[in-house]
Motif scaffolding. Structure first.
Motif, PDB file in Angstrom:
ATOM      1  N   LEU A   1       0.828  -1.206   0.000  1.00 11.36           N
ATOM      2  CA  LEU A   1       0.000   0.000   0.000  1.00 11.36           C
ATOM      3  C   LEU A   1       0.860   1.252   0.000  1.00 11.36           C
ATOM      4  N   ARG A   2       1.889   1.268   0.821  1.00  8.73           N
ATOM      5  CA  ARG A   2       2.760   2.440   0.876  1.00  8.73           C
ATOM      6  C   ARG A   2       3.556   2.590  -0.419  1.00  8.73           C
ATOM      7  N   SER A   3       3.917   1.479  -1.028  1.00  6.49           N
ATOM      8  CA  SER A   3       4.668   1.515  -2.288  1.00  6.49           C
ATOM      9  C   SER A   3       3.834   2.121  -3.410  1.00  6.49           C
ATOM     10  N   THR A   4       2.555   1.751  -3.477  1.00  8.98           N
ATOM     11  CA  THR A   4       1.697   2.328  -4.510  1.00  8.98           C
ATOM     12  C   THR A   4       1.425   3.804  -4.232  1.00  8.98           C
ATOM     13  N   LEU A   5       1.321   4.161  -2.959  1.00  9.40           N
ATOM     14  CA  LEU A   5       1.127   5.565  -2.606  1.00  9.40           C
ATOM     15  C   LEU A   5       2.329   6.402  -3.045  1.00  9.40           C
ATOM     16  N   ALA A   6       3.526   5.811  -2.997  1.00  8.54           N
ATOM     17  CA  ALA A   6       4.736   6.525  -3.399  1.00  8.54           C
ATOM     18  C   ALA A   6       4.738   6.876  -4.882  1.00  8.54           C
ATOM     19  N   MET A   7       3.913   6.195  -5.676  1.00  7.42           N
ATOM     20  CA  MET A   7       3.831   6.477  -7.106  1.00  7.42           C
ATOM     21  C   MET A   7       2.841   7.584  -7.432  1.00  7.42           C
ATOM     22  N   MET A   8       2.029   7.993  -6.462  1.00  3.52           N
ATOM     23  CA  MET A   8       0.982   8.964  -6.723  1.00  3.52           C
ATOM     24  C   MET A   8       1.503  10.326  -7.201  1.00  3.52           C
ATOM     25  N   PRO A   9       2.637  10.846  -6.677  1.00 10.37           N
ATOM     26  CA  PRO A   9       3.146  12.121  -7.215  1.00 10.37           C
ATOM     27  C   PRO A   9       3.403  12.062  -8.718  1.00 10.37           C
ATOM     28  N   MET A  10       3.910  10.928  -9.186  1.00  7.46           N
ATOM     29  CA  MET A  10       4.151  10.774 -10.613  1.00  7.46           C
ATOM     30  C   MET A  10       2.832  10.782 -11.386  1.00  7.46           C
ATOM     31  N   ALA A  11       1.818  10.091 -10.846  1.00  4.59           N
ATOM     32  CA  ALA A  11       0.514  10.059 -11.499  1.00  4.59           C
ATOM     33  C   ALA A  11      -0.105  11.450 -11.575  1.00  4.59           C
ATOM     34  N   LEU A  12      -0.004  12.212 -10.490  1.00  6.66           N
ATOM     35  CA  LEU A  12      -0.584  13.556 -10.460  1.00  6.66           C
ATOM     36  C   LEU A  12       0.129  14.500 -11.421  1.00  6.66           C
ATOM     37  N   SER A  13       1.461  14.408 -11.474  1.00  9.64           N
ATOM     38  CA  SER A  13       2.196  15.270 -12.407  1.00  9.64           C
ATOM     39  C   SER A  13       1.893  14.886 -13.853  1.00  9.64           C
ATOM     40  N   MET A  14       1.686  13.592 -14.103  1.00 11.23           N
ATOM     41  CA  MET A  14       1.330  13.138 -15.443  1.00 11.23           C
ATOM     42  C   MET A  14      -0.035  13.688 -15.862  1.00 11.23           C
ATOM     43  N   MET A  15      -0.996  13.657 -14.955  1.00 11.67           N
ATOM     44  CA  MET A  15      -2.332  14.177 -15.270  1.00 11.67           C
ATOM     45  C   MET A  15      -2.283  15.681 -15.504  1.00 11.67           C
ATOM     46  N   ALA A  16      -1.479  16.390 -14.715  1.00 10.22           N
ATOM     47  CA  ALA A  16      -1.371  17.851 -14.874  1.00 10.22           C
ATOM     48  C   ALA A  16      -0.779  18.210 -16.236  1.00 10.22           C
ATOM     49  N   SER A  17       0.300  17.545 -16.622  1.00 11.52           N
ATOM     50  CA  SER A  17       0.931  17.873 -17.908  1.00 11.52           C
ATOM     51  C   SER A  17       0.091  17.389 -19.090  1.00 11.52           C
ATOM     52  N   SER A  18      -0.684  16.316 -18.910  1.00  8.57           N
ATOM     53  CA  SER A  18      -1.600  15.883 -19.976  1.00  8.57           C
ATOM     54  C   SER A  18      -2.649  16.956 -20.247  1.00  8.57           C
ATOM     55  N   TRP A  19      -3.077  17.629 -19.182  1.00  5.58           N
ATOM     56  CA  TRP A  19      -4.059  18.709 -19.327  1.00  5.58           C
ATOM     57  C   TRP A  19      -3.428  19.947 -19.963  1.00  5.58           C
ATOM     58  N   LEU A  20      -2.153  20.213 -19.637  1.00  7.99           N
ATOM     59  CA  LEU A  20      -1.462  21.385 -20.180  1.00  7.99           C
ATOM     60  C   LEU A  20      -0.957  21.166 -21.609  1.00  7.99           C
ATOM     61  N   ALA A  21      -0.694  19.937 -21.978  1.00 12.16           N
ATOM     62  CA  ALA A  21      -0.059  19.640 -23.265  1.00 12.16           C
ATOM     63  C   ALA A  21      -0.787  20.232 -24.469  1.00 12.16           C
ATOM     64  N   PRO A  22      -2.137  20.154 -24.553  1.00 12.61           N
ATOM     65  CA  PRO A  22      -2.801  20.751 -25.712  1.00 12.61           C
ATOM     66  C   PRO A  22      -2.552  22.250 -25.840  1.00 12.61           C
ATOM     67  N   LYS A  23      -2.448  22.952 -24.710  1.00 12.47           N
ATOM     68  CA  LYS A  23      -2.194  24.396 -24.761  1.00 12.47           C
ATOM     69  C   LYS A  23      -0.785  24.675 -25.286  1.00 12.47           C
ATOM     70  N   VAL A  24       0.169  23.853 -24.857  1.00  7.35           N
ATOM     71  CA  VAL A  24       1.538  24.012 -25.339  1.00  7.35           C
ATOM     72  C   VAL A  24       1.606  23.682 -26.828  1.00  7.35           C
ATOM     73  N   ALA A  25       0.944  22.585 -27.227  1.00  7.57           N
ATOM     74  CA  ALA A  25       0.952  22.173 -28.636  1.00  7.57           C
ATOM     75  C   ALA A  25       0.293  23.219 -29.525  1.00  7.57           C
ATOM     76  N   TYR A  26      -0.703  23.909 -28.996  1.00 11.91           N
ATOM     77  CA  TYR A  26      -1.382  24.960 -29.755  1.00 11.91           C
ATOM     78  C   TYR A  26      -0.407  26.083 -30.122  1.00 11.91           C
ATOM     79  N   LYS A  27       0.559  26.331 -29.235  1.00 13.91           N
ATOM     80  CA  LYS A  27       1.504  27.430 -29.449  1.00 13.91           C
ATOM     81  C   LYS A  27       2.742  27.008 -30.239  1.00 13.91           C
TER      82      LYS A  27
END
Length: 513
Positions: free
Chosen positions: A310-336
């Motif tokens: 459980l703690r090991s999977t929790l340690a991966m959550m920062p990576m998951a959150l940063s991935m979701m954030a950049s996936s949301w930002l990527a279209p705006k960057v690609a637009y420019k």
């Protein structure tokens, strides 16, 4: 955008403007159900073995048959969804998926469990390509990139979130509760799909390509099976070699057959498009490197840091959150700056993140030294995956969006299997070599057991008396050394991908691509 994006869609009309936010939520819930089911059972392997009284090999089949079936049927079911109607296909797939997940939860034997997981994989293969096709065929162009970015974030990070929730359910309840989340998500998605998702179909002039579908299934099964089994059995094992030969023959037959069809399952000529070829190669490589790193991250957390699942999977959550954030930002960057340079930035960040982990990881350093690498790599994956997915879907015409989405999904599955098959054995081989050097002077049987892996070394350590701590320390250091060497291989692969994208990435045909 390329020459196919403006082609009119051969689809049934929609009577009213759909609620795009609710359409997106409907398909993202369906994707989350599928992705959570992929990773969920991994945390319950010992429990399955004890519950059904079966060896580890059978447990692995219970887990892998889902991924095998999913990869095999993505392309034909994606094409079938274009013809029968994407809404109908999505609802039907969700019903099969939910019912099969319930059957998995109440299975009384390993045989029933295997059948249930096979049916779950078929249901998932009906869902995955349709969810992305619904977005690309329903959303207007100015909203499509953002929606694809959100879909990509859910599909990319959903596995980590699903694994964490699964580990939590296993800790507080039973492995049978692992299927609660997919069932609930599928049920809610069915209700929302029936209410909010518009239907679209292709008016086909020719019969469905059954021969091409069969050949694609054989090729996918052969490749994925051999990649799954090779790390354990070896590449020279007859069944692995036979699977590879079948896959190669089926692949060659598929290409020849498709080139001669008036309405092929997949027109191979589309791969002449730089968008399709570069997007496919990018996703294949990114998911391969990610899977290879994941293979060693969890043993590091558990075997070196001594953490629970459980703690090991929790340690991966920062990576998951940063991935979701950049996936949301990527279209705006690609637009420019365009898709090619957004993909390049993402791949470069992925390589930098892997480099940070390789440089900073140590036995004594704990979690914090690798956290920056996880965050940067997560950001890079989001920035690279979203424009890669858009490059693939925009390369095929509107009436082929189910096939385009299936190509995207198959590429992800194959990349994951390839990364585990190649980087996993590399870590094992390097670990065995390093631990053998560090354990000179120990009895041969102890060294032989330790070479089997870090968990084996920790199990046999108490038998060595006063030298137990020395043995464990040597095994942990050997594992970290092996991980670092595998990471450098991943970094080299990412750098080669970066060069490829800069040279052959999607062309920028207008100010927004």
């Amino acid at each position: 955008m390329n020459k196919h994006e403006t082609k009119p869609q051969a689809a049934s009309p929609v009577d009213h403007q759909p609620d795009f936010q609710k359409v997106l939520l409907s398909v993202c819930l369906a994707v989350m159900a599928v992705i959570a089911s992929v990773s969920g059972l991994n945390v319950a392997q010992p429990m399955l073995a004890l519950e059904f009284g079966v060896p580890q090999n059978t447990v692995l089949w219970i887990i892998n048959i889902y991924a095998l079936t999913l990869a095999a049927f993505l392309l034909p079911l994606g094409a079938l969804g274009d013809r029968l109607g994407r809404k109908k296909m999505l609802v039907g797939g969700l019903i099969v998926f939910g019912a099969a997940s319930f059957l998995s939860a109440v299975s009384a034997s390993a045989k029933i469990m295997l059948i249930a997981r096979l049916l779950t994989g078929i249901g998932a293969a009906s869902i995955m390509p349709v969810t992305l096709a619904v977005i690309t065929s329903t959303f207007p162009e100015q909203q499509r990139s953002k929606a694809v970015g959100i879909w990509t974030g859910v599909a990319g990070a959903g596995g980590i979130l699903g694994m964490y929730l699964s580990a939590l359910l296993v800790d507080i309840a039973s492995w049978r509760w692992l299927f609660l989340l997919p069932i609930v998500l599928a049920t809610v998605s069915i209700a929302m799909t029936l209410r909010f998702v518009p239907n679209s179909t292709v008016r086909a002039q020719y019969r469905f390509d059954y021969v091409g579908s069969l050949l694609s299934v054989l090729a996918s099964v052969g490749v994925v099976y051999s990649l799954h089994e090779a790390p354990a059995l070896g590449w020279d094992e007859p069944i692995v070699l036979a699977s590879l030969i079948i896959a190669i023959i089926a692949m060659a037959g598929f290409i020849v057959w498709e080139l001669g069809q008036p309405e092929p399952l997949l027109d191979i000529r589309f791969f002449r498009e730089r968008s399709l070829s570069s997007g496919t190669i990018s996703l294949l490589t990114i998911f391969g490197v990610q899977a290879g790193i994941f293979v060693v991250l969890f043993p590091f957390f558990q075997g070196v840091l001594g953490w629970s699942g459980l703690r090991s999977t929790l340690a991966m959550m920062p990576m998951a959150l940063s991935m979701m954030a950049s996936s949301w930002l990527a279209p705006k960057v690609a637009y420019k700056i365009g898709r090619k340079y957004t993909m390049a930035i993402g791949v470069a960040m992925g390589a930098i993140g892997a480099t940070l982990m390789g440089q900073l990881v140590s036995v004594d350093g704990g979690y914090l030294p690798i956290l920056p690498g996880l965050l940067v790599m997560g950001l890079g994956m989001g920035f690279s995956m979203t424009p890669s997915t858009e490059a693939i879907t925009s390369s095929l015409p509107a009436e082929r969006q189910g096939v385009a989405s299936a190509i995207n999904d198959v590429t992800r599955e194959l990349g994951t299997a390839l990364g585990v098959a190649l980087l996993g054995p590399l870590v094992t081989a390097r670990y065995s070599l390093a631990v053998g050097v560090r354990l000179k002077g120990f009895p041969k049987e102890v060294v032989a057991a330790a070479k089997e892996g870090l968990p084996h070394a920790q199990v046999i350590a108490p038998t060595t008396g006063a030298r137990a701590d020395l043995l464990v320390r040597a095994a942990q250091e050997s594992f970290v050394t092996a991980w670092q060497q595998a990471i450098w291989v991943g970094v080299v692969i990412m750098v080669l991908l970066l060069i490829y994208i800069l040279l052959f990435g999607p062309k920028r045909l207008n100010a927004h691509t």
